[in-house]
Structure formats: structure tokens, C-alpha cells
Design an enzyme around this catalytic site. Structure first.
Site, PDB file in Angstrom:
ATOM      1  N   SER A 183       0.713  -1.214   0.180  1.00 47.64           N
ATOM      2  CA  SER A 183      -0.075  -0.165   0.198  1.00 47.64           C
ATOM      3  C   SER A 183       0.663   1.295   0.005  1.00 47.64           C
ATOM      4  CB  SER A 183      -0.773   0.027   1.212  1.00 47.64           C
ATOM      5  OG  SER A 183      -0.268  -0.106   2.437  1.00 47.64           O
ATOM      6  N   HIS A 211      -5.683  -4.629  -1.588  1.00 44.83           N
ATOM      7  CA  HIS A 211      -5.585  -3.525  -2.531  1.00 44.83           C
ATOM      8  C   HIS A 211      -5.391  -3.749  -4.041  1.00 44.83           C
ATOM      9  CE1 HIS A 211      -4.961   0.076   0.013  1.00 44.83           C
ATOM     10  NE2 HIS A 211      -4.318  -0.805   0.746  1.00 44.83           N
ATOM     11  N   LYS A 242     -12.653  -1.972   0.174  1.00 44.93           N
ATOM     12  CA  LYS A 242     -11.822  -0.999  -0.531  1.00 44.93           C
ATOM     13  C   LYS A 242     -12.639  -0.922  -2.189  1.00 44.93           C
ATOM     14  CE  LYS A 242      -7.635  -1.149   1.841  1.00 44.93           C
ATOM     15  NZ  LYS A 242      -7.173  -2.331   2.810  1.00 44.93           N
TER      16      LYS A 242
HETATM   17  C1  PLP Z   1      -7.293  -2.712   4.199  1.00 47.08           C
HETATM   18  C2  PLP Z   1      -6.557  -3.884   4.343  1.00 47.08           C
HETATM   19  C3  PLP Z   1      -6.924  -4.863   5.302  1.00 47.08           C
HETATM   20  C4  PLP Z   1      -8.025  -4.624   6.154  1.00 47.08           C
HETATM   21  O1  PLP Z   1      -9.252  -4.680   5.651  1.00 47.08           O
HETATM   22  P1  PLP Z   1     -10.442  -4.387   6.231  1.00 47.08           P
HETATM   23  O2  PLP Z   1     -11.452  -5.350   5.810  1.00 47.08           O
HETATM   24  O3  PLP Z   1     -10.699  -2.838   6.447  1.00 47.08           O
HETATM   25  O4  PLP Z   1     -10.252  -5.141   7.734  1.00 47.08           O
HETATM   26  C5  PLP Z   1      -6.247  -6.047   5.259  1.00 47.08           C
HETATM   27  N1  PLP Z   1      -4.948  -6.346   4.451  1.00 47.08           N
HETATM   28  C6  PLP Z   1      -4.876  -5.322   3.487  1.00 47.08           C
HETATM   29  C7  PLP Z   1      -3.376  -5.851   2.931  1.00 47.08           C
HETATM   30  C8  PLP Z   1      -5.345  -4.424   3.493  1.00 47.08           C
HETATM   31  O5  PLP Z   1      -4.862  -3.255   2.634  1.00 47.08           O
END
Ligand code: PLP
Length: 391
Positions: A183, A211, A242
Site C-alpha cells: 500500500s 488493494h 476497498k
Molecule cells: C485494508 C487492508 C486490510 C484490512 O481490511 P478491512 O476489511 O478494512 O479490515 C487487510 N489487509 C490489507 C493488505 C489491507 O490493505
């Protein structure tokens, strides 16, 4: 006791503030979108949401959620195995497996829970987890809850991964774990090489597509599409929070015996509430939308290419990206903070990242492109960067 504890907390909080690391929240009073309204009355273009496909305010998803509230109620008041499973939950699990080309899926309240609950039920002290150094916090925490031996390799460094795999030959089972897209830089894990090494050193592979799902690969099916590995990776985790609509919810999808064991033993699944029916229904609709047409994925890819090429042309230093995350490198922490604040004055909402979130001397502004951005909005963002940094 609270008096002493209060003093202690006040001191710790003051230290966070003094280090320039205090996180303040801006309050949005509009739906999440490419343009949003803040409680100050200011309207800004949003370049820091994970709303990659622009579905967070999709009228089709909102309607599906409303319809599901009428047909299936508001909440489940139960975990899945007692009385928290509706037809919608099963349909969504199937839709996720179909999308990723996997055998079965298990839903969680968040991907944080999916990662927190995936290692401990599957592996024990006889086994090995080999994890990328830049993996998400939820993977790190999940690994901590598991008794397996831990090995770490430098970010996407295949020589280091190979060394760690050699060391891990003493263990019974081996699992390599990586984020699909990292990220902070927007780079994609080299899944072809990871898979090759897994074959050579007799290991399984897990990838977190949070992501990358909806973003990477021609149709957005993530890194297993990009590297032609559909059906070959044992475990995929991901989020509905996301690109997939942005509400809430997570999942683990992959080999059916793995999913079956997680349903029996995964603690965040057994001891935490089901996702609400409206979220399940809207997510089912979301898969409908993104599989019946590739329009959003195509637009996201075109927008990202446009933004990167125009910014590079304008002389900005952008980390090579293979996702919708564009790191505009400024290197200096103070500068990154100032630039982010000035961009907000110009109506562009972005986030500055600096140590300890990224290595010292690697400060940057992270721009996240969305299918919802218009060319005009992208041009405004680029013009604002030019204006602020020419000063
Ligand atoms: C955003 C993210 C998470 C967490 O996701 P949520 O559903 O908001 O708990 C887990 N792993 C990665 C790689 C992320 O970017």
C-alpha cells in the site's frame, strides 16, 4: 488508580503529538466519492480513498442494500454457526469463489479478522510461515497468534525468500504469505516468482488481495489474474471495504478443505457477528456489476495511466506503480506534510506519509486514483501539485 493512568496517557499522547505523528480525522458530511464535502463546508476532490472502482456511492449497490433490508431485515444478532447464516451469506461466498476461481469462501466482519483468524487454526509449532516484511498489520498480528516458526523476507526480494525457504525446510508444512499490492509503493508482489519458489521448495502460498482485488489484472481479479495463477494459490484473503463497494466485510477464499477447517476453528468467525444482510446483498450486486461489464476496471486503468504519465511529464518523481496507488516522492517528511496541507487548500485531499510509516528519508504523498475520477478532476489534481510545488 485512574488519576495516575490519566497522567500517563496524557504524557504519551503529548509525545505522539510532539513527534508530529498525531492522527486527526477530517469529518466528511457527504457520501464517499471522488468529490466530497467536509463539515467545514469545504468541498474537495478526494484522492485518498480506497474507492478504486467508485462504487462507494453506487446507486445500484444502495438500492440492493435497501431492498435487502426490506426482505432480510437489519442485522443478524448471531454468529454464523448458531443462527447468523442467511441465503445471502451463502450466495456471496459463492460469488467471491466464482470471481477468484477458487473452491470455497468464508466471510468475516473484516479482512483484519480474516487475516487474524487464518493461521492459528491451520498451522502449529511444527510448521513455518514465511512472510514479506511489508505485509499488512493484520497479517503480522495473525502470524503472532499462531505457533508456527516465523521467517521474514525483505519486500518482494526473491533471493531473500529463497534463503528463508531453505531455512524452513526443517518444518512440516510451509506457507508463504504476501500482500498482493503493497500500500505504500503500489508495487505488486512478484507472484510468478513466488509461485515458482513455492513449487521448488514445497510450500503453499497465501496472498492478501485487499488493494489488488478489483484493481490488478485486466478484469480486476487481482494478482492471480495478472500472473495467470487462477486456482493455483491455496489461500486468498480480501476485503469488501476497498474496491468492492467500500462498506465492510472480509473473506478468505481458496482450497475447500482449508475453508472447511476455518469454519470449524477460526476464532474471529466463531466468536464474532455475521455481516449484515444489506452488506451481503450489495456485495452480491457489486460482483454482478463488475463481471457483467469491464467498464469500471478499464476506466480505472486508463485513469491511472493518464495520471502517472501526466505527472511524470510534469517532472514529478513517481514510484513505478502496478496498481492505483501512486506515490509522489518528496523524501522530506516536513515537506510532505506541508504539501498535503497546501493541496487541501487547493481543494485536493491527499495524504502525506513519512517515517515511521515509510522508511526514513522516503516521505511521499500517496495519490489513489479511482474509476470515479473524471479527466477534469485528474487535471485539477495535477495542476494543484504543480502550483504547490513550484512555490
Ligand atoms: C485494508 C487492508 C486490510 C484490512 O481490511 P478491512 O476489511 O478494512 O479490515 C487487510 N489487509 C490489507 C493488505 C489491507 O490493505
Amino acid at each position: 488508580m485512574y488519576n495516575d493512568f490519566q497522567t500517563y496517557l496524557a504524557e504519551e499522547l503529548a509525545k505522539i503529538e510532539a513527534a508530529g505523528l498525531y492522527k486527526n480525522e477530517r469529518i466528511i458530511v457527504s457520501p464517499q466519492s471522488s468529490d466530497i464535502k467536509l463539515n467545514t463546508g469545504k468541498e474537495v476532490l478526494n484522492f485518498c480513498a480506497n474507492n478504486y472502482l467508485g462504487l462507494a456511492d453506487s446507486s445500484a449497490l444502495i438500492q440492493a442494500a435497501k431492498d435487502a433490508m426490506d426482505s432480510h431485515g437489519y442485522g443478524m444478532s448471531s454468529v454464523r454457526f448458531i443462527c447468523g447464516t442467511q441465503d445471502l451469506h451463502k450466495q456471496l461466498e459463492k460469488a467471491i469463489a466464482d470471481y477468484f476461481g477458487t473452491e470455497d469462501t468464508i466471510l468475516y466482519a473484516a479482512c483484519f479478522d480474516a487475516n487474524g483468524g487464518v493461521f492459528e487454526p491451520l498451522l502449529n509449532e511444527q510448521d513455518a510461515i514465511i512472510s514479506d516484511a511489508l505485509n499488512h498489520a493484520s497479517i503480522i498480528d495473525g502470524v503472532r497468534l499462531c505457533k508456527a516458526q516465523r521467517y521474514r523476507y525483505a519486500n518482494a526480494d526473491m533471493e531473500d525468500l529463497e534463503n528463508q525457504l531453505k531455512k524452513a525446510q526443517a518444518q512440516r508444512f510451509r506457507l508463504i504469505v504476501t500482500d498482493g499490492v503493497f500500500s505504500m509503493d503500489g508495487n505488486v508482489a512478484p507472484m510468478d516468482k513466488i509461485y515458482e519458489l513455492a513449487q521448488k521448495y514445497n510450500a503453499m502460498v497465501m496472498v492478501d488481495e485487499s488493494h489488488s482485488a478489483g484493481v490488478v489484472g485486466a478484469t480486476g481479479r487481482g494478482v492471480t489474474e495478472q500472473y495467470d495463477l487462477r486456482g493455483k494459490i491455496e489461500i486468498i484473503t480480501g476485503t469488501l471495504g476497498k474496491a468492492f463497494g467500500g462498506a465492510v466485510g472480509g473473506f478468505t477464499t481458496g482450497k475447500k478443505e482449508i475453508i472447511a477447517m476455518l469454519r470449524q476453528r477460526s476464532r474471529p468467525y466463531l466468536f464474532s457477528n455475521s455481516i449484515p444482510p444489506m452488506v451481503a446483498a450489495a456485495a452480491i450486486k457489486m460482483f454482478d456489476v463488475i463481471t457483467s461489464s469491464n467498464e469500471l476496471q478499464d476506466r480505472l486503468h486508463a485513469n491511472t495511466d493518464y495520471f502517472v504519465s501526466k505527472m511524470t511529464e510534469a517532472g514529478f518523481d513517481i514510484k513505478p506503480t502496478q496498481s492505483a496507488i501512486c506515490a509522489v516522492m518528496l523524501y522530506d517528511a516536513k515537506l510532505a506534510q506541508e504539501v498535503a496541507a497546501k493541496l487541501l487548500d487547493e481543494g485536493i485531499y491527499v495524504t502525506g506519509f513519512f517515517y515511521p510509516v515509510v522508511p526514513q528519508g522516503q516521505a511521499r504523498i500517496r495519490v489513489q486514483v479511482s474509476a470515479a475520477h473524471t479527466r477534469e478532476q485528474l487535471d485539477k489534481c495535477i495542476a494543484a501539485f504543480r502550483k504547490v510545488l513550484n512555490k
